[in-house]
Design a protein around this motif. Sequence first.
Motif, short mmCIF file in Angstrom:
data_model
loop_
_atom_site.label_atom_id
_atom_site.label_comp_id
_atom_site.label_asym_id
_atom_site.label_seq_id
_atom_site.Cartn_x
_atom_site.Cartn_y
_atom_site.Cartn_z
N LEU A 26 30.39 -31.16 -16.67
CA LEU A 26 29.83 -30.23 -17.65
C LEU A 26 30.19 -28.79 -17.28
CD1 LEU A 26 26.32 -31.90 -17.90
CD2 LEU A 26 28.15 -32.05 -19.60
N VAL A 27 30.15 -28.48 -16.01
CA VAL A 27 30.54 -27.14 -15.56
C VAL A 27 32.01 -26.90 -15.88
CG1 VAL A 27 30.78 -25.63 -13.56
CG2 VAL A 27 28.77 -27.10 -13.77
N ALA A 28 32.85 -27.91 -15.65
CA ALA A 28 34.27 -27.78 -15.96
C ALA A 28 34.49 -27.57 -17.46
CB ALA A 28 35.04 -29.01 -15.48
N GLN A 29 33.69 -28.24 -18.29
CA GLN A 29 33.80 -28.05 -19.73
C GLN A 29 33.40 -26.63 -20.13
OE1 GLN A 29 31.41 -31.36 -21.11
NE2 GLN A 29 33.24 -32.47 -21.77
N ALA A 30 32.39 -26.09 -19.49
CA ALA A 30 32.00 -24.71 -19.77
C ALA A 30 33.12 -23.75 -19.42
CB ALA A 30 30.73 -24.36 -18.98
N ARG A 31 33.75 -23.98 -18.28
CA ARG A 31 34.87 -23.13 -17.88
C ARG A 31 36.02 -23.24 -18.89
NH1 ARG A 31 34.80 -24.41 -12.81
NH2 ARG A 31 36.17 -26.21 -13.03
N LEU A 57 19.29 -25.27 -14.14
CA LEU A 57 20.12 -25.54 -12.96
C LEU A 57 21.59 -25.66 -13.35
CD1 LEU A 57 17.89 -28.08 -11.01
CD2 LEU A 57 18.41 -25.73 -10.38
N LEU A 58 21.85 -26.34 -14.47
CA LEU A 58 23.24 -26.46 -14.93
C LEU A 58 23.83 -25.11 -15.26
CD1 LEU A 58 25.66 -28.16 -15.84
CD2 LEU A 58 24.55 -28.36 -18.08
N LEU A 59 23.09 -24.27 -15.97
CA LEU A 59 23.62 -22.96 -16.35
C LEU A 59 23.78 -22.04 -15.14
CD1 LEU A 59 21.79 -22.35 -19.74
CD2 LEU A 59 24.20 -22.95 -19.39
N ALA A 60 23.00 -22.26 -14.09
CA ALA A 60 23.21 -21.49 -12.86
C ALA A 60 24.59 -21.80 -12.28
CB ALA A 60 22.12 -21.80 -11.85
N ALA A 63 27.16 -20.21 -14.51
CA ALA A 63 27.24 -18.77 -14.29
C ALA A 63 28.25 -18.41 -13.21
CB ALA A 63 25.87 -18.21 -13.92
N GLN A 64 28.33 -19.27 -12.18
CA GLN A 64 29.25 -19.01 -11.09
C GLN A 64 30.68 -19.43 -11.41
OE1 GLN A 64 27.94 -17.32 -8.11
NE2 GLN A 64 26.66 -17.06 -9.91
N ALA A 65 30.84 -20.33 -12.39
CA ALA A 65 32.16 -20.85 -12.74
C ALA A 65 32.83 -20.08 -13.87
CB ALA A 65 32.04 -22.33 -13.13
N THR A 66 32.10 -19.18 -14.51
CA THR A 66 32.63 -18.43 -15.65
C THR A 66 32.42 -16.93 -15.43
OG1 THR A 66 30.50 -18.62 -16.81
CG2 THR A 66 32.17 -20.32 -17.27
N GLU A 67 33.06 -16.14 -16.27
CA GLU A 67 32.97 -14.69 -16.12
C GLU A 67 32.49 -13.98 -17.38
OE1 GLU A 67 36.80 -13.33 -14.94
OE2 GLU A 67 36.72 -14.28 -12.96
N ARG A 68 32.79 -14.55 -18.54
CA ARG A 68 32.62 -13.81 -19.80
C ARG A 68 31.60 -14.41 -20.75
NH1 ARG A 68 34.59 -15.17 -24.43
NH2 ARG A 68 36.01 -16.70 -23.51
N VAL A 69 31.58 -15.73 -20.89
CA VAL A 69 30.77 -16.35 -21.94
C VAL A 69 29.28 -16.11 -21.73
CG1 VAL A 69 32.36 -18.17 -22.66
CG2 VAL A 69 30.88 -18.54 -20.66
N ARG A 95 20.24 -12.70 -13.48
CA ARG A 95 20.91 -11.98 -12.39
C ARG A 95 22.21 -12.68 -11.98
NH1 ARG A 95 19.97 -6.78 -10.42
NH2 ARG A 95 17.99 -6.23 -11.36
N LEU A 96 22.13 -13.99 -11.81
CA LEU A 96 23.32 -14.75 -11.41
C LEU A 96 24.46 -14.59 -12.40
CD1 LEU A 96 21.85 -18.15 -10.15
CD2 LEU A 96 23.23 -16.54 -8.81
N SER A 97 24.12 -14.50 -13.67
CA SER A 97 25.15 -14.45 -14.71
C SER A 97 25.56 -13.03 -15.07
CB SER A 97 24.64 -15.15 -15.97
OG SER A 97 23.53 -14.46 -16.53
#
Length: 318
Positions: A26-31, A57-60, A63-69, A95-97
């Motif tokens: 799911l994190v890879a799909q977000a990226r 937890l998933l969005l945390a 947040a670390q795997a993406t920069e813009r969305v 904060r994390l995002s």
Amino acid sequence: MARLQIGYLLPTRDQSVLGEHEPGRLVAQARRAEELGLDSVWAGDSPVTRPRADPLLLLAAVAQATERVALGTAVLLPALRHPILLAHQLATLDRLSGGRLIAGMGGGFPNPNTQAQFEAVGIGFARRMGRMEESIDAMRQLWSGEAVSYKGEHFAFTDVRLAPPPSRPGGPPIWLAGSNGAALRRVARLADGWLPYPTEATAYAKEREVIEEAVRQPATPRSVTPALYATLCLDEDPENAHRRLRASIERYYGAPLDVIASIQAVFAGTARQAADWLTGYVGAGARHLVIRLATDDHDTGLEEFADQVLPLLRAEDH
């Protein structure tokens, strides 16, 4: 007019139904959604009724795997949680995002399965709307970074100060789901955005105008972002698209397609037809589309949507 924003709902529920339980995918799909040019990624919430990965937890991780969305919850059920703990989680995630969070919230659809979810965690189902409203009020105060005392019908606490505060003063924007009377008044009174799923663009336009009229009335008028949650099934054969939509919806919700389609915005057809259908809602005022794909292969489905539908929507918005 603000640029049309287009987001993707991560298939947390679909993955759970298939027994995969791989949040890393799911994190890879977000990226990948970010790479393909989408504006936001979203995660749903339903720990018992429709089990899936925890959205915060998933969005945390996202947040670390993406920069813009932008990162959104579609939608979170605050009444299941205590506002001190939820405010703390949302502030940390903001904060994390780097201030990319959108806190989409709702009360939970009124049916026996949702009621059972509230009962499982010891919360009266009939009190969920009051709890949600108090939670929003309490969380916005807690996000100030100052010591807060609160006394309401559902929650009371004294001299509570949370750290870290959110990235943005006042905290992340709160979008509320819902249609019709009381829900629209709640959006106008409490929300920064509106995330409904009406079955017709004409109904969307009428309800959006109700909200717009209400927020123009106070001495200090404000704006509410009009969004839309919609489910698409893409196929060059419209009949096959409808068959696939039925299979996906009934697996996802455990209810007949006809029942879900009578209350939610769902569409099956070609990319061009889907873009035209969504453009109807854009014409009715929607400025942020949250797209759930009804498909068995979400990696391919995301690529198809970005390649075939996204450019058509972008072209219509210019």
